[in-house]
Design an enzyme around this catalytic site. Sequence first.
Site: not given
Length: 361
Positions: A102, A172, A196
Amino acid sequence: MSAIYNFNAGPAILPAPVLERAQHEMRDYQGRGMSILEMSHRSPEYETINAEAAERLKRLLDIGEEYHVLFLQGGASMQFAMLPLNALPPDTSADYILTGAWAEKAYEEALRVGRARAAASTADNSYRSVPSQADLALDPNAAYVHITSNETIQGVQWHAWPDVGDVPLVADMSSDILSRPLETQRFALIYAGAQKNLGPAGVTIVVIHDAFLRRTSPNLPVMLRYVTHVKNRSLYNTPPVFAVYMVNLVLAWIEEQGGLAAIEERNRRKAATLYQVIDASDSFYRGHAAPEHRSLMNVTFRLPDETLEKRFVAEATAQGMVGLAGHRSVGGIRASIYNAMAQEGCDALAAFMTDFMRRNG
């Protein structure tokens, strides 16, 4: 319903009390005779939800009016581009610290927008760790430094934040936001997809410091400007109403659990339950992340061969433990144990792992 333990990486497990309340209010929200799904985002009911969610998030993060909370759309992947579009002027560059898939994606998107540097990378050890402070080659004139706090695919997590000096730090935090107390004041901007730890897919949280906001570009399409959404309290256009409603319920649930300190203690116990089985397995289970950089959210490991891994997933699924296959790009096994996963689920998985090893080791 039979008991299912949901180890999916995202969209992920939600707290049962939250789902039950949403079910109860689905057809008739607070006596209005209609669902929140049907209400105008300009209604007093939704404006209350929007404001409550922002204030709850501020309380949990222990921040004041110098920070703005936004509820946006497009997921963290949209933020990969929106961040540099707003905060990466053409006469400078941004530093990205690469710790997994990511972080790579965020970096690649920044390169499409402007100039970005890989200030450090652990790709040479297959992203088993995060870089040490000594490994960081930071530019003191960078527009910002970007990190990914937790990598869901590789299962590595920052446990101590990097020292970036006076350069704004951006993160992030899609997969570990609100999983532990956070020194929020160290960050100029935090973004996180909700699916999440915070709620369902469809809404993205952005927390931005006012000083960083003032540095952002005004020369963008209106919808891509952070300033637009701050000025309009995330109500410039129709927001993902139901997703924000669910986030508000999840935030209330976190407060009811005792806040972030209690959540962290719970998460550490859950992760330890699984890592203990891995460490005691005499290499039958091989954890991907270096022990000092292991994620508390995504426990990643391999078995002796892929045939056993497929059998492991199939047998676990048959016993009500779903979502354990590793990401398609790396294979293996991944147990995602976000805030809403109960200790009971980790106990059940640990017992299954022990029995599977006994039968196949």
